[in-house]
Design a protein around this motif. Structure first.
Motif, PDB file in Angstrom:
ATOM      1  N   GLN A 162       0.800  -1.218   0.000  1.00 39.17           N
ATOM      2  CA  GLN A 162       0.000   0.000   0.000  1.00 39.17           C
ATOM      3  C   GLN A 162       0.837   1.274   0.000  1.00 39.17           C
ATOM      4  N   LYS A 165       3.068   1.645  -3.254  1.00 34.99           N
ATOM      5  CA  LYS A 165       2.429   2.026  -4.507  1.00 34.99           C
ATOM      6  C   LYS A 165       1.980   3.482  -4.474  1.00 34.99           C
ATOM      7  N   GLN A 166       1.621   3.981  -3.295  1.00 34.64           N
ATOM      8  CA  GLN A 166       1.283   5.402  -3.226  1.00 34.64           C
ATOM      9  C   GLN A 166       2.522   6.266  -3.400  1.00 34.64           C
ATOM     10  N   GLU A 202      -2.436   0.666  -9.064  1.00 35.08           N
ATOM     11  CA  GLU A 202      -2.588   2.065  -8.634  1.00 35.08           C
ATOM     12  C   GLU A 202      -2.373   2.960  -9.850  1.00 35.08           C
ATOM     13  N   ARG A 436      -7.338   7.406  -2.717  1.00 36.48           N
ATOM     14  CA  ARG A 436      -6.428   7.615  -1.589  1.00 36.48           C
ATOM     15  C   ARG A 436      -6.417   9.087  -1.157  1.00 36.48           C
ATOM     16  N   HIS A 471      -4.738  10.112  -6.663  1.00 40.49           N
ATOM     17  CA  HIS A 471      -4.564   8.753  -7.158  1.00 40.49           C
ATOM     18  C   HIS A 471      -5.541   7.809  -6.469  1.00 40.49           C
ATOM     19  N   GLY A 473      -6.614   3.235  -6.369  1.00 34.64           N
ATOM     20  CA  GLY A 473      -6.168   1.903  -6.761  1.00 34.64           C
ATOM     21  C   GLY A 473      -7.036   0.811  -6.204  1.00 34.64           C
TER      22      GLY A 473
END
Length: 529
Positions: A162, A165-166, A202, A436, A471, A473
């Protein structure tokens, strides 16, 4: 009879006929590895076996060699005498030879290949591998701790990529995916393992609709079973709970709740009082003693709810209620009623609904549809009340609140909806994701509401402050997707080397004790229980 031998490989079976009388195969053990040389010929018409893919041909053997003779196997590869799962897992290298296991793993491989092709070639995504050794993530599932030779310092195995990927979004990798290994130190179930695989996705500059549309096209294009055309149906979390008693409902069989609160007086109940009825075909007849006992067991777990079966409704609630139900639900339906605390009622009746679905299926009164109909659950609550009274996140701390509800963060946080979404197929949660939080100030506020120490996530907060784009995902559970597609009873049947139901490795016996030398190197003292 030393006349023929059935040769099996990973792709099927072939009959080999002994033409050379000097060849004697009578004493070769089953599962031995042999090399055959001969001529492929057509079978005589009267000997064609239409049930086999190789049933029209056979091999006339000229010579053979035994490459590896087998002495004794712990079990035979016969579907009618399959051993118990524990023995199969202990000798998984043999169990993998079953045609079902061969098919499951090959179907899984093909689906992943097609998913990669779709994301890379059709949608311009970049596959990026992220670490599995990381720091502890506060506010999430329990993680496995990995000791190091530095005294008092530990890694954690990531429960998902998590944060990575952010941070990739902050780094300009605007379309990321990964077939990711994830780890959670939690109890195992037929659909859960301590280590599992997810398709992690994402992308930047998108919203919820963008992600949902992408995944609908991905599933439709790559899945191994027929699936309905996009767009998939959407249902709010509240609708799912109040109509099916679950946030991952199987809606393919109907059996929808009816809210009958208006039929009851609320003189003795709390403000959250509600009443729900579950109609089901009366052709099933009276419930068996076994079914009634199962319902009784469900009721015991919900102390603030009262359950009434069809034959007891008039006696317990009077003729007026019984007649009203007949008008509302129709003469061809029997009914189960649950009254009491609203949230408990829905959960209790949801479990009873699953029991009735199994009963109706066993009597041939319900059939699974040939085409799968995925369902999106949206508008989840952002927060839930934990056992200790503190707020906890419904999904994870990085989920964005619904923009219409941000004003409630300070005054009534339990009423705040999130921009989270789950994909459900036939009652199975296949994946979940969210828009997010990309604003550091809002992220810090959410962490404080959850009583999470912001300093533990300073690396992540700095990434948001560096100019992180909006973003969103999702992660799809590959094990569950494959199990559903292969009609497997458990995800263990679609994983090459799974853990057992108690989280142990039947092959090696792990987790195992380590030596005194290793404990000293990793600074691990033994604590007596």
């Amino acid at each position: 009879m030393s006349k023929f031998v059935i040769l099996r490989d990973a792709y099927g079976t072939t009959q080999c006929i002994i033409m050379n009388q000097n060849l004697n195969l009578a004493n070769i053990s089953l599962e031995s590895v042999i090399l055959v040389e001969g001529e492929v010929v057509l079978r005589p018409k009267e000997e064609i076996n239409s049930s086999l893919s190789t049933g029209e041909i056979e091999v006339q053997m000229k010579s053979f060699d035994i490459l590896n003779d087998v002495e004794n196997l712990p079990f035979n590869l016969r579907n009618y005498q399959k051993p118990k799962e524990q023995l199969r897992l202990q000798h998984r290298y043999i169990d993998l030879r079953f045609p079902e296991m061969q098919n499951n793993l090959r179907q899984r491989s093909l689906m992943l290949h097609n998913m990669r092709r779709f994301l890379v070639e059709d949608k311009g995504f970049v596959e990026v591998e992220t670490p599995t050794l990381f720091c502890r993530t506060p506010g999430g599932a329990r993680e496995f701790v990995v000791p190091t030779h530095h005294s008092g310092l530990f890694y954690s195995l990531v429960q998902s990529p998590q944060q990575f990927k952010q941070m990739l979004m902050a780094g300009g990798i605007d379309r990321y995916f990964q077939v990711a290994r994830c780890y959670r130190d939690e109890s195992t179930r037929p659909d859960r393992q301590p280590e599992f695989t997810q398709l992690d996705i994402e992308l930047s500059f998108t919203n919820m609709n963008g992600v949902l549309s992408l995944i609908e096209d991905l599933i439709f294009d790559t899945y191994m079973k027929p699936i309905q055309n996009p767009p998939f149906k959407r249902m709010t979390y509240r609708e799912a709970i109040e109509n099916y008693g679950s946030d991952k409902p199987n809606i393919s069989h109907g059996l929808k709740f009816s809210n009958i609160t208006h039929l009851f007086s609320n003189n003795i109940y709390k403000d959250n009082f509600a009443a729900y009825a579950l109609p089901y075909p009366s052709s099933v007849g009276k419930l068996t003693s076994k079914s009634k006992e199962a319902i009784k067991g469900i009721r015991k777990r919900y102390s603030n709810s009262k359950v009434s079966l069809n034959e007891n409704i008039s006696k317990e609630f009077g003729e007026n209620v019984s007649k009203s139900l007949l008008q509302l639900l129709g003469e061809n339906n029997a009914t189960v009623i649950v009254i009491g605390d609203k949230d408990e009622c829905c959960s209790c009746l949801g479990e009873i609904r699953l029991l009735l679905i199994s009963l109706l299926k066993s009597k041939g009164l319900l059939q699974d549809e040939s085409i799968l109909k995925p369902l999106w659950i949206v508008d989840f609550p952002l927060f839930l009340k934990g056992e200790n009274g503190e707020l906890e996140t419904c999904h994870h701390p990085f989920t964005a609140p619904h923009p219409d509800d941000t004003s409630l963060l300070d005054t009534n946080p339990l009423k705040v909806r999130s921009l989270a979404y789950d994909l459900v197929i036939n009652g199975n949660e296949i994946g979940g994701g969210s828009v997010r939080v990309h604003n550091a100030e809002l992220q810090e506020k959410l962490l404080k509401i959850l009583n999470i120490n912001v300093s533990k996530l300073s690396h992540f907060m700095n990434a948001l402050k560096s100019g992180c784009p909006p973003h969103a995902g999702i992660a799809l559970g590959i094990d569950r997707l494959t199990a559903l597609g292969c009609n497997a009873e458990s995800i263990r049947d679609v994983i090459a080397f799974p853990k057992s139901h108690d989280g142990k490795d039947p092959l090696s016996g792990a987790p195992n004790p380590i030596s005194d030398e290793d404990r000293k190197y990793y600074h691990i003292p033994l604590v007596s229980q």
